[in-house]
Scaffold this motif. Structure first.
Motif, mmCIF file in Angstrom:
data_model
loop_
_atom_site.group_PDB
_atom_site.id
_atom_site.type_symbol
_atom_site.label_atom_id
_atom_site.label_comp_id
_atom_site.label_asym_id
_atom_site.label_seq_id
_atom_site.Cartn_x
_atom_site.Cartn_y
_atom_site.Cartn_z
ATOM 1 N N ASP A 180 -5.205 8.717 -8.957
ATOM 2 C CA ASP A 180 -4.718 8.500 -10.449
ATOM 3 C C ASP A 180 -4.662 7.529 -11.140
ATOM 4 N N ASP A 181 -4.967 7.182 -12.080
ATOM 5 C CA ASP A 181 -4.573 6.007 -12.842
ATOM 6 C C ASP A 181 -4.012 5.171 -13.049
ATOM 7 N N THR A 182 -3.216 5.367 -11.613
ATOM 8 C CA THR A 182 -1.868 3.423 -11.342
ATOM 9 C C THR A 182 -3.294 3.666 -9.401
ATOM 10 N N THR A 183 -4.387 4.389 -9.257
ATOM 11 C CA THR A 183 -5.030 3.847 -8.841
ATOM 12 C C THR A 183 -5.967 2.638 -8.477
ATOM 13 N N ASP A 184 -5.947 1.358 -7.126
ATOM 14 C CA ASP A 184 -6.275 0.343 -7.993
ATOM 15 C C ASP A 184 -6.985 0.608 -6.525
ATOM 16 N N ILE A 185 -8.797 1.023 -8.009
ATOM 17 C CA ILE A 185 -10.076 1.687 -7.226
ATOM 18 C C ILE A 185 -10.377 -0.007 -6.270
ATOM 19 N N TRP A 236 -12.187 -0.846 -0.826
ATOM 20 C CA TRP A 236 -11.868 -1.777 -0.037
ATOM 21 C C TRP A 236 -11.964 -0.743 1.203
ATOM 22 N N ARG A 237 -10.971 -0.520 1.504
ATOM 23 C CA ARG A 237 -10.465 0.912 2.217
ATOM 24 C C ARG A 237 -11.621 2.096 2.601
ATOM 25 N N ILE A 238 -12.334 2.394 1.736
ATOM 26 C CA ILE A 238 -13.765 3.491 2.653
ATOM 27 C C ILE A 238 -14.712 2.622 2.886
ATOM 28 N N ILE A 239 -14.403 0.908 2.846
ATOM 29 C CA ILE A 239 -16.322 0.448 3.158
ATOM 30 C C ILE A 239 -15.254 -0.155 3.931
ATOM 31 N N ALA A 265 -17.639 -5.410 4.040
ATOM 32 C CA ALA A 265 -15.695 -5.566 3.860
ATOM 33 C C ALA A 265 -14.767 -6.837 3.129
ATOM 34 N N GLN A 266 -15.508 -7.580 4.270
ATOM 35 C CA GLN A 266 -15.013 -8.896 4.195
ATOM 36 C C GLN A 266 -14.778 -9.401 2.389
ATOM 37 N N VAL A 267 -16.130 -9.022 1.337
ATOM 38 C CA VAL A 267 -16.147 -9.766 0.019
ATOM 39 C C VAL A 267 -15.451 -8.726 -0.958
ATOM 40 N N ALA A 268 -15.206 -6.586 0.202
ATOM 41 C CA ALA A 268 -14.436 -6.421 -0.887
ATOM 42 C C ALA A 268 -12.592 -6.105 -0.919
ATOM 43 N N HIS A 269 -12.703 -6.535 0.537
ATOM 44 C CA HIS A 269 -10.992 -6.963 1.091
ATOM 45 C C HIS A 269 -11.056 -8.515 0.243
ATOM 46 N N ARG A 270 -11.686 -9.435 0.178
ATOM 47 C CA ARG A 270 -11.241 -10.695 -0.973
ATOM 48 C C ARG A 270 -10.970 -9.854 -2.163
ATOM 49 N N ILE A 271 -12.374 -9.857 -3.178
ATOM 50 C CA ILE A 271 -11.988 -9.226 -4.481
ATOM 51 C C ILE A 271 -10.526 -7.967 -4.234
ATOM 52 N N ALA A 272 -10.660 -7.470 -2.970
ATOM 53 C CA ALA A 272 -8.759 -6.283 -3.506
ATOM 54 C C ALA A 272 -8.029 -6.709 -3.813
ATOM 55 N N ASN A 308 -6.840 5.840 6.693
ATOM 56 C CA ASN A 308 -7.638 5.653 5.183
ATOM 57 C C ASN A 308 -6.555 6.389 4.521
ATOM 58 N N ILE A 309 -8.079 6.195 2.879
ATOM 59 C CA ILE A 309 -7.952 7.039 1.840
ATOM 60 C C ILE A 309 -7.057 8.097 1.276
ATOM 61 N N GLY A 310 -6.897 8.793 1.579
ATOM 62 C CA GLY A 310 -6.391 10.314 1.313
ATOM 63 C C GLY A 310 -4.895 9.695 2.166
ATOM 64 N N CYS A 311 -4.694 9.329 2.837
ATOM 65 C CA CYS A 311 -3.124 8.584 3.333
ATOM 66 C C CYS A 311 -2.721 7.216 2.409
ATOM 67 N N GLN A 312 -4.049 6.338 2.096
ATOM 68 C CA GLN A 312 -3.489 5.554 1.388
ATOM 69 C C GLN A 312 -2.887 5.712 0.443
ATOM 70 N N LEU A 313 -3.538 6.474 -0.477
ATOM 71 C CA LEU A 313 -3.506 7.224 -1.740
ATOM 72 C C LEU A 313 -1.980 7.416 -1.866
ATOM 73 N N ILE A 314 -1.661 8.506 -0.613
ATOM 74 C CA ILE A 314 0.382 8.681 -0.867
ATOM 75 C C ILE A 314 1.040 8.032 0.320
ATOM 76 N N GLY A 315 0.607 6.336 -0.037
ATOM 77 C CA GLY A 315 1.473 5.590 0.436
ATOM 78 C C GLY A 315 1.491 5.382 2.428
ATOM 79 N N ALA A 316 0.187 5.879 2.882
ATOM 80 C CA ALA A 316 0.264 5.017 4.714
ATOM 81 C C ALA A 316 0.590 4.073 4.812
ATOM 82 N N TYR A 317 0.199 3.225 3.693
ATOM 83 C CA TYR A 317 0.791 1.658 4.030
ATOM 84 C C TYR A 317 2.065 1.160 3.720
ATOM 85 N N ASP A 318 2.818 2.171 3.341
ATOM 86 C CA ASP A 318 4.022 1.957 3.178
ATOM 87 C C ASP A 318 4.620 2.212 4.584
#
Ligand code: FMN
Ligand code: SF4
Ligand code: FES
Lengths: 446, 190
Positions: free
Chosen positions: A344-349, A354-357, A379-386, B101-111
């Motif tokens: 959704d629109d609150t997501t920090d893309i 970064w998490r996917i990479i 992963a390093q660069v994406a982490h830095r940016i994110a 991972n992404i699916g869990c990250q989006l709904i608060g896994a890091y918390d």
């Protein structure tokens, strides 16, 4: 009955008794397996060809065509089920294994007859301890009834099925890595060709098929290939299991016509975005596949449409320069594994990217330099940016590393890391650049 | 019990051996693989069972498995170090594995994960000072629609065929409380 009500695989999901052989048979189970034993290989292959069944593991490769690559004079052919489901966002095979294990077994019998297989293996993801138990119990029931083993159903066909458990390695979902693992080694992919259909497990012709692919076969045998093709759309037959996660009101696994669009999936099937917010991005087929922006969601989630529909932008290496997929092809996206991730629109893309990479960097098997080193740098660069430490030039750096990985590796994991990276940059470039612009600078830095 | 003909004399490893259950499983699985291939094919399943028995896979366990299956220790080491589910170091009594991972990250896994870190006083892959819980961040567990998700293993005990889904602060606290009491909260799993 509306189109949404037709079910091939998921009819008995959520019915605990469906795991028992008695229930399954009462609902018509194992009829197709018996029928297949009487049909013979050519007749089954013809129905599967007519069905337009395409692989549900990720590549959407036509199943009958893959089967046709097995040399006709082969003395031993193996069937291996890919039950390693570990593409992030994907959780549909796990449902089949847990709710309807006999359907997979029946599908395997059909495939085994068609391919003249005597020994088949199910490579199940190690973490799926619950599903392993259920599957083993179902196999035991089938053996006890004489539906597996010597002379099944009293026919001249014999088939043994053995479950083999992975031990936690995403790469073992890649078919050649899976075979290396099943032989008892490290899960290292092998160069193709030769393809497993010609030279696979222990050097013998081997068909690797996904759980869902095989689970469709009993229906095809029962109703005929044409009926399956008619349920589908274009060159893709049947329905599809889609698993949806992320910011929707009703996540889950749904069996849907291939004509359903991303927007219909979110609004009509999954009850819309949580909290009435807006969609910002949707990954249509597991995290290896390029993300779709909100204005690209009116395309059906069908194999060919997602690859070719011009409403989906082509992925770029940098603004104006299209990514070259080889052979003069460009990349839009793909239906992949059917794992849909809704943001959704609150997501920090930048953090999602970064998490996917990071995942791909963790899971690279390390055999090829561009993938092993490249995913680590990404992963390093994406982490830095994110996380607000991006440096000038980082956005272009990310793109050029990704471009350097794609197409230069033994297996498709390299592409799987590069494609989504480039797609995030193509569609949300401003966001990455803003992150770099607003990064915390160490004191005294420019 | 008749030993399979492929049986090779076991190299003695003082104080450690493979359990009779493992031997039975080897006898059961061996004929499922073609002539000459079973020893290597059984490398993964036997390593996993040996870990269940001994808690983790160290050089001694590698030697035991290699000797029993007729493989080189180098091959078995290569396998043991490749797979995530084989513990190279001895984990705490409980191994809590949280998907971020992404699916869990989006709904608060890091918390959830941060909460675990804080309560246990550890970083990723760390073991609490009392040796009770090892915490590990893991990749997608194929339950993304029901996340955040975790899995728990108990050292030297049979695996727990459950996922712990829909985690939030309350549910993860309940899990951590139970583990602190020396109990796996199976009632919270599915
Ligand atoms: C990195 C990587 C991971 C994969 N993971 C899986 C998986 O978990 N499950 C699966 O069925 N296919 C997976 N695949 C696709 C398989 O290589 C293979 O194409 C598929 O199992 C073939 O079955 P199908 O033709 O029935 O789709 C993966 C591919 C790659 C490159
Ligand atoms: S591309 Fe990556 S995962 Fe695939 S073989 Fe090369 S290093 Fe291994
Ligand atoms: S992302 Fe956590 S289970 Fe898939």
């Amino acid at each position: 009955m509306g189109l949404f009500d037709v079910k091939i695989i998921s009819e008995h999901f959520d019915v605990p008794e469906a795991r028992t052989l008695e229930y399954f048979e009462r609902k018509g189970g194992y009829r197709s397996a018996r029928k297949a034993c009487g049909m013979g290989p050519e007749a089954i292959a013809a129905e599967v060809a007519a069905s337009n069944l395409r692989g549900r593991g990720g590549a959407g490769f036509p199943t009958a065509l893959k089967w046709s690559f097995v040399p006709k004079d082969a003395d031993t052919v193996y069937l291996v089920v890919n039950a390693d489901e570990s593409e992030p966002g994907t959780f549909k095979d796990r449902h089949i294994l847990y709710w309807n294990p006999h359907l997979l077994i029946e599908g395997m019998i059909v495939a085994a007859v068609a391919l003249k297989v005597r020994n088949a293996y199910i490579y199940i993801r190690g973490e799926m301890a619950r599903e392993n138990k259920v599957l083993q119990a179902a196999l035991d029931q089938a053996y006890a009834k004489g539906y597996l083993g010597e002379r099944i159903f009293g026919t001249s066909t014999s088939l043994d099925i053995t479950v083999y458990r992975g031990l936690g390695a995403y790469i073992c979902g890649e078919e050649t890595a899976l075979l290396s693992s099943l032989e008892g080694g490290r899960g290292w992919p092998r160069l193709k060709p030769p393809f497993p259909a010609v030279k696979g497990l222990w050097g013998k012709p081997t068909i690797v098929n996904n759980v869902e692919t095989l689970a469709n076969l009993p229906w095809i045998v029962e109703h005929g290939g044409k009926a399956f093709a008619d349920l589908g759309s274009g060159r893709s037959g049947g329905l599809r299991l889609v698993s949806v996660c992320g910011h929707v009101n009703k996540p889950g696994v749904f069996e849907l016509p291939l004509t359903v669009t991303g927007r219909e999936l979110i609004e009509d099937v999954c009850g819309g975005i949580k909290g009435g917010r807006k969609v910002k991005g949707v990954i249509p087929g597991g995290v290896s596949m390029p993300v779709l922006a909100p204005d690209e969601l009116d395309v059906p989630f069908e194999f060919d449409a997602l690859q070719k529909d011009e409403r989906i932008r082509e992925v770029e290496v940098r603004p104006g320069q299209k990514f070259d997929l080889g052979g003069n092809r460009t990349l839009r996206t793909m239906a992949g594994s059917g794992g849909v991730v809704v943001m959704d629109d609150t997501t920090d893309i930048t953090q999602a990217a970064w998490r996917i990479i990071h995942f791909f960097a963790e899971e690279s098997c390390g055999q090829c330099t561009p993938c092993r080193e490249g995913t680590g740098w990404l992963a390093q660069v994406a982490h830095r940016i994110a996380f607000d430490h991006g440096r000038a030039g980082d956005v272009d750096l990310l793109a050029s590393i990704a471009d350097g990985i794609a197409g230069n590796t033994i297996c498709a994991l390299g592409d799987a890391a590069a494609w989504p990276t480039l797609a995030f940059l193509t569609k949300y470039r401003d966001e990455f650049e803003a992150k770099v612009r607003n990064a915390h600078r160490p004191k005294g830095a420019a | 019990m008749a030993r399979h003909p492929s049986f090779r004399a076991r190299k003695a490893v003082p104080g450690k051996e493979l359990s009779t259950q493992i031997e039975a499983r080897i006898q059961q699985l061996w004929p499922r693989f073609p002539e000459g291939r079973a020893g290597q094919a059984l490398c993964l399943p036997v390593l996993y069972l040996a870990q269940e028995q001994h808690g983790h896979v160290d050089a001694e366990v590698v030697d035991l498995v290699a000797a029993r299956l007729g493989l080189t220790s180098a091959h078995v080491t290569g396998v043991a170090t490749f797979y995530f589910m084989l513990n190279k170091v001895r984990p705490g009594r409980y191994h809590l594995q949280v998907c971020t991972n992404i699916g869990c990250q989006l709904i608060g896994a890091y918390d959830v994960f941060e909460r675990c870190k804080k309560r246990l006083g550890v970083d990723n892959k760390g073991t609490s000072a009392d040796g009770n819980v090892t915490l590990t961040e893991v990749e997608c567990l194929a339950a993304c629609g029901y996340g955040p998700v975790a899995q728990i293993a108990e050292r030297e005990k049979p695996e727990i065929p459950l996922y712990f889904e829909n985690l939030d602060a309350t549910r993860i606290d309940a899990i951590l409380d139970a583990l602190a009491e020396g109990r796996v909260p199976t009632e919270l799993g599915s």
